[in-house]
Design a protein around this motif. Structure first.
Motif, mmCIF file in Angstrom:
data_model
loop_
_atom_site.group_PDB
_atom_site.id
_atom_site.type_symbol
_atom_site.label_atom_id
_atom_site.label_comp_id
_atom_site.label_asym_id
_atom_site.label_seq_id
_atom_site.Cartn_x
_atom_site.Cartn_y
_atom_site.Cartn_z
ATOM 1 N N VAL A 72 24.320 24.630 22.016
ATOM 2 C CA VAL A 72 23.266 24.216 22.937
ATOM 3 C C VAL A 72 23.873 23.905 24.302
ATOM 4 O O VAL A 72 24.803 23.105 24.402
ATOM 5 C CB VAL A 72 22.529 22.967 22.398
ATOM 6 N N VAL A 73 23.352 24.561 25.339
ATOM 7 C CA VAL A 73 23.745 24.280 26.722
ATOM 8 C C VAL A 73 22.473 24.144 27.545
ATOM 9 O O VAL A 73 21.415 24.623 27.138
ATOM 10 C CB VAL A 73 24.645 25.392 27.313
ATOM 11 N N HIS A 74 22.590 23.528 28.707
ATOM 12 C CA HIS A 74 21.397 23.404 29.536
ATOM 13 C C HIS A 74 21.088 24.715 30.260
ATOM 14 O O HIS A 74 19.958 25.186 30.248
ATOM 15 C CB HIS A 74 21.551 22.285 30.564
ATOM 16 N N GLY A 75 22.111 25.286 30.916
ATOM 17 C CA GLY A 75 21.894 26.486 31.712
ATOM 18 C C GLY A 75 22.270 27.751 30.974
ATOM 19 O O GLY A 75 21.429 28.446 30.428
ATOM 20 N N GLY A 76 23.558 28.067 30.965
ATOM 21 C CA GLY A 76 23.991 29.290 30.315
ATOM 22 C C GLY A 76 25.495 29.457 30.364
ATOM 23 O O GLY A 76 26.209 28.567 30.799
ATOM 24 N N VAL A 77 25.940 30.613 29.919
ATOM 25 C CA VAL A 77 27.364 30.924 29.908
ATOM 26 C C VAL A 77 27.587 32.251 30.632
ATOM 27 O O VAL A 77 26.669 33.056 30.747
ATOM 28 C CB VAL A 77 27.930 31.001 28.471
ATOM 29 N N GLU A 121 32.968 22.059 27.186
ATOM 30 C CA GLU A 121 33.179 20.607 27.148
ATOM 31 C C GLU A 121 33.276 19.983 28.532
ATOM 32 O O GLU A 121 32.873 18.843 28.724
ATOM 33 C CB GLU A 121 34.467 20.285 26.383
ATOM 34 N N LYS A 122 33.827 20.740 29.514
ATOM 35 C CA LYS A 122 34.204 20.107 30.778
ATOM 36 C C LYS A 122 33.648 20.726 32.051
ATOM 37 O O LYS A 122 33.721 20.123 33.110
ATOM 38 C CB LYS A 122 35.739 20.108 30.899
ATOM 39 N N ASN A 123 33.126 21.941 32.001
ATOM 40 C CA ASN A 123 32.730 22.642 33.219
ATOM 41 C C ASN A 123 31.222 22.531 33.444
ATOM 42 O O ASN A 123 30.426 23.162 32.743
ATOM 43 C CB ASN A 123 33.155 24.110 33.137
ATOM 44 N N ALA A 124 30.839 21.764 34.451
ATOM 45 C CA ALA A 124 29.411 21.523 34.732
ATOM 46 C C ALA A 124 28.663 22.793 35.123
ATOM 47 O O ALA A 124 27.432 22.803 35.129
ATOM 48 C CB ALA A 124 29.274 20.479 35.830
ATOM 49 N N GLU A 125 29.370 23.885 35.408
ATOM 50 C CA GLU A 125 28.697 25.140 35.750
ATOM 51 C C GLU A 125 27.711 25.564 34.664
ATOM 52 O O GLU A 125 26.686 26.169 34.955
ATOM 53 C CB GLU A 125 29.731 26.249 35.974
ATOM 54 N N ILE A 126 28.009 25.220 33.397
ATOM 55 C CA ILE A 126 27.116 25.642 32.313
ATOM 56 C C ILE A 126 25.723 25.013 32.424
ATOM 57 O O ILE A 126 24.796 25.448 31.751
ATOM 58 C CB ILE A 126 27.718 25.392 30.917
ATOM 59 N N CYS A 127 25.587 24.005 33.278
ATOM 60 C CA CYS A 127 24.271 23.400 33.512
ATOM 61 C C CYS A 127 23.466 24.159 34.563
ATOM 62 O O CYS A 127 22.296 23.848 34.798
ATOM 63 C CB CYS A 127 24.424 21.954 33.962
ATOM 64 N N TYR A 128 24.084 25.149 35.209
ATOM 65 C CA TYR A 128 23.458 25.830 36.336
ATOM 66 C C TYR A 128 23.277 27.333 36.163
ATOM 67 O O TYR A 128 22.525 27.953 36.911
ATOM 68 C CB TYR A 128 24.284 25.591 37.612
ATOM 69 N N VAL A 129 23.963 27.946 35.227
ATOM 70 C CA VAL A 129 23.958 29.412 35.120
ATOM 71 C C VAL A 129 22.563 29.935 34.784
ATOM 72 O O VAL A 129 21.937 29.483 33.821
ATOM 73 C CB VAL A 129 24.966 29.898 34.052
ATOM 74 N N ARG A 130 22.098 30.889 35.576
ATOM 75 C CA ARG A 130 20.871 31.640 35.294
ATOM 76 C C ARG A 130 21.192 33.128 35.271
ATOM 77 O O ARG A 130 20.914 33.816 34.313
ATOM 78 C CB ARG A 130 19.802 31.375 36.361
#
Length: 200
Positions: free
Chosen positions: A73-78, A88-97
């Motif tokens: 489960v992630v907020h944005g994407g990979v 675990e550590k990279n906030a980018e996964i909250c923003y990827v579209r």
């Protein structure tokens, strides 16, 4: 996105008050979204129990069933370059579209439309990350990219459950089991901003 996308900060804190005991007992799990990250950044020097609680929540979660079926489960994407450490550590996964031809996240920018209204749009054309995701983190469940039609989108190795509750009042819940997707449940209530253009 408990913060910013609902009926104000007090309402967000009431939701968090409901969640805390379930999370503490291991009956529920919460991950940070981009709006939680924004709230944490804005309130760096404030001793706010809600912000402090959210700071402790992970960026992602991964669950493995007895038959080795994995749901992450992630907020944005990979992106194709995302690693387990990034989860675990990279906030980018909250923003990827969307991603570009090099597998990098395409950021959003503010753009003025013909009426002079500002909207967040992708800086350039790209592909949905779902279209290139290869399943290496198991089945990935995400949100972040609001589906204005209120319909979650399902792909081979991932899904987007963001049914745009902020603008249409439709909240989606997908139940998973050891054999994958089991049941989609949708609840309908009031929308905070039913005419909101743009993104979640």
């Amino acid at each position: 996105d408990i913060y910013d996308k609902g009926f104000g900060r007090q309402a967000a804190e009431e939701i968090i008050d409901e969640l805390i005991p379930y999370v503490d007992l291991g009956y529920a799990y919460v991950i940070k979204g981009n709006h939680e990250l924004k709230t944490i950044t804005k309130n760096k020097n404030i001793d706010d129990k809600y912000v402090l609680w959210f700071k402790k929540q992970p960026l992602s979660l991964s669950f493995v069933f007895e038959n080795d079926y994995r749901v992450t489960v992630v907020h944005g994407g990979v992106t194709p370059k995302t690693t387990w450490e990034d989860l675990e550590k990279n906030a980018e996964i909250c923003y990827v579209r969307t991603i570009d031809e090099h597998g990098k996240m395409i950021p959003l920018i503010w753009k003025e439309d013909r009426n002079g209204d500002k909207q967040l749009v992708a800086k350039k054309e790209g592909k949905l990350w779902h279209d290139v995701y290869d399943g290496r983190f198991g089945y990935v469940v995400s949100g972040h990219n609001a589906q204005k039609d209120g319909v979650p989108k399902f792909y081979e190795y991932s899904c987007n459950l963001d049914s745009s509750v902020y603008s249409n009042g439709i909240l989606s819940c997908q139940i998973f089991g050891s054999n994958g997707k089991e049941e989609l449940i949708q609840a309908i209530g009031p929308a905070k901003n039913p005419i909101l253009p743009g993104v979640s």
